[in-house]
Design an enzyme around this catalytic site. Sequence first.
Site, PDB file in Angstrom:
ATOM      1  N   ILE A  89       0.869  -1.195   0.000  1.00 60.60           N
ATOM      2  CA  ILE A  89       0.000   0.000   0.000  1.00 60.60           C
ATOM      3  C   ILE A  89       0.900   1.237   0.000  1.00 60.60           C
ATOM      4  O   ILE A  89       1.757   1.374   0.875  1.00 60.60           O
ATOM      5  CB  ILE A  89      -0.858   0.053   1.290  1.00 60.60           C
ATOM      6  CG1 ILE A  89      -1.696  -1.221   1.442  1.00 60.60           C
ATOM      7  CG2 ILE A  89      -1.772   1.292   1.302  1.00 60.60           C
ATOM      8  CD1 ILE A  89      -2.127  -1.465   2.876  1.00 60.60           C
ATOM      9  N   HIS A  90       0.742   2.093  -0.996  1.00 64.79           N
ATOM     10  CA  HIS A  90       1.500   3.350  -0.941  1.00 64.79           C
ATOM     11  C   HIS A  90       0.826   4.504  -1.660  1.00 64.79           C
ATOM     12  O   HIS A  90       1.299   5.637  -1.597  1.00 64.79           O
ATOM     13  CB  HIS A  90       2.901   3.154  -1.534  1.00 64.79           C
ATOM     14  CG  HIS A  90       2.908   3.090  -3.037  1.00 64.79           C
ATOM     15  ND1 HIS A  90       2.683   1.938  -3.731  1.00 64.79           N
ATOM     16  CD2 HIS A  90       3.093   4.051  -3.972  1.00 64.79           C
ATOM     17  CE1 HIS A  90       2.750   2.178  -5.035  1.00 64.79           C
ATOM     18  NE2 HIS A  90       2.985   3.459  -5.210  1.00 64.79           N
ATOM     19  N   ARG A  91      -0.279   4.249  -2.367  1.00 67.12           N
ATOM     20  CA  ARG A  91      -0.932   5.293  -3.168  1.00 67.12           C
ATOM     21  C   ARG A  91      -1.390   6.437  -2.272  1.00 67.12           C
ATOM     22  O   ARG A  91      -1.985   6.179  -1.216  1.00 67.12           O
ATOM     23  CB  ARG A  91      -2.134   4.622  -3.802  1.00 67.12           C
ATOM     24  CG  ARG A  91      -2.563   4.906  -5.182  1.00 67.12           C
ATOM     25  CD  ARG A  91      -1.586   5.230  -6.186  1.00 67.12           C
ATOM     26  NE  ARG A  91      -0.958   4.089  -6.799  1.00 67.12           N
ATOM     27  CZ  ARG A  91       0.062   4.165  -7.647  1.00 67.12           C
ATOM     28  NH1 ARG A  91       0.574   5.334  -7.972  1.00 67.12           N
ATOM     29  NH2 ARG A  91       0.579   3.099  -8.169  1.00 67.12           N
TER      30      ARG A  91
END
Length: 367
Positions: free
Chosen positions: A206-208
Site C-alpha cells: 500500500i503506498h498510493r
Amino acid sequence: MKIVTVIGARPQIIKAAALSRAIREHFAKEVQEVIVHTGQHYDDNMSQVFFDELGIPQPDYNIGVGSGSHGVQTAKMMEGIEEILLKEKPDAVVLYGDTNSTLAGAMAASKANIPVVHIEAGLRSFNKAMPEEINRICCDHCSTLLFSPTATGYRNLINEGITKGIYHCGDVMYDNSKYFANIADKKSHIIDNEGLRGVDYVLCTIHRDNNTDQPKRLNAIFKALLKISESKTVVLPLHPRTSKLLNTNLEKDLYNKITNNSSIKILPPVSFLDMIVLERHAQMIATDSGGVQKEAFFFQKPCLILRSETEWKEIVECGSAVITDADEERIVESFNNFVENPPHNYPEIFGDGNAAVFIIKEMLENL
Ligand code: UD1
Ligand code: UDP
C-alpha cells in the site's frame, strides 16, 4: 546513439534494469547510456539496493532532490536535468512510467528540443485526481517515440490523437520478471528468514497517496486485512510513506491490533529479488501498486486491486484481478471468492519478455 535515462522512484530504477541489460548484452557498440537519478527515492531500500542487485550501472548523476511538495520536487528536478542535458547533448531522453521524475524529464528534454522516449506510454486511469495521470498525459504528449506495453495503452494514445511514433511492444517489467525469477529463487532467503515456508499468505503493498493520506480509506483497508488475517497470514512490505502515516492515520485500537498481531507481518521495503520470491510464494496479492498488480499476473496470482480503477484493465477483464477499492466489505468478499474459486486465465497480455531489445532497435532506427 547517446541516451540520457532519467530515473528517480523505485519502480523506474527496476524498469531501467531491462534496457541497461539489453544495451550491455546486445548494443554495447551502438548505444551509450548516461543515467540520471533525480533522488526522488533515496533510502537504501528504495534505491541503492536495486543498483546493487539488478546490475544497473551506478548513476552518472544524482540530483538529490529528496522529498517535497509536487511543485518544489518537480521544479528542482527540472533545473538539475536541464543542466545535465545541456552538458551531455544526448540524442534522446528515456523516461519510464508516470512519476514526478518522468514529468520533470519530459519538460526539461522537450524544452531543450531533445526527443523524448516514453516507456510505459498510453496507460490511463481516467482519474485526473491522481498525480500520476497528469504526469503520464503530459509526458506522452511531448514524446517522440512512445512504447506502450498493452493494446489498451496503444489505443489510448490513438484516441488522444497521438498516431506517430507509437508502438505496442510488451512490458519491460515482464522482461525483468522472467529474467530475474530463477536468479531470485537462488539468491533470496526471505521465505526462510521470515518463517514463511509452507505458510499460506496474502502479500500486500500500500503506498498510493489517496489510500495513505485519507484516514477513512486507510482504516477500511486495514480493517479488511485484519479480517483476512483471521484465516491467512498477511505479509506487508511497507513503503516509507505508509509506515510514516500508519500511527497518525489509523484508529488507535486498529493500529494496536495490526501492529501486535502474529498473523500480520509488517516488513521494511524489500529488494526486488525478495519481492518476486514473496510474490511467487503468495496465495494471493492485495495491492494499490501498478507494478505489483502486473507481477501478480506474471506469476499467476489472483490480485485484489485496492483502488477505484486500474490502468491495467486487461487483468481485470480476464478475471485474474478484481477492483475492490478501499472498501472493507469488497476486499474481504473478493478475498473469499478468490480462495474458493482461484482464477486460471492468464493470457499473454504483456508480450514475450523481449520488449527492451525491441525498444532499442526501434530507437536506433527512428531517432
Ligand atoms: C512515487 C510516485 C508514485 C509511485 C511511487 C513508487 C509521484 C507523484 N509519485 O510516490 O507514482 O507509484 O513513487 O514507489 O511521483 N520517502 C522516504 N524515503 C524515500 C522515498 C520517500 O521516506 O526514499 C517518504 C517521504 O516521506 C516522502 C514520501 O515517502 O514524502 C512520498 O515519496 P514521493 O516520492 O513523494 O512519492 P511516493 O509516494 O513514493
Ligand atoms: N517492490 C520491491 N520491494 C517492495 C515493494 C515493491 O522491490 O518492498 C517492487 C515491485 O516488485 C515492483 C515495483 O517495486 O517491481 C513497484 O513499485 P511501487 O509499488 O513502489 O510503484 P508503482 O509500480 O505503483 O508505481
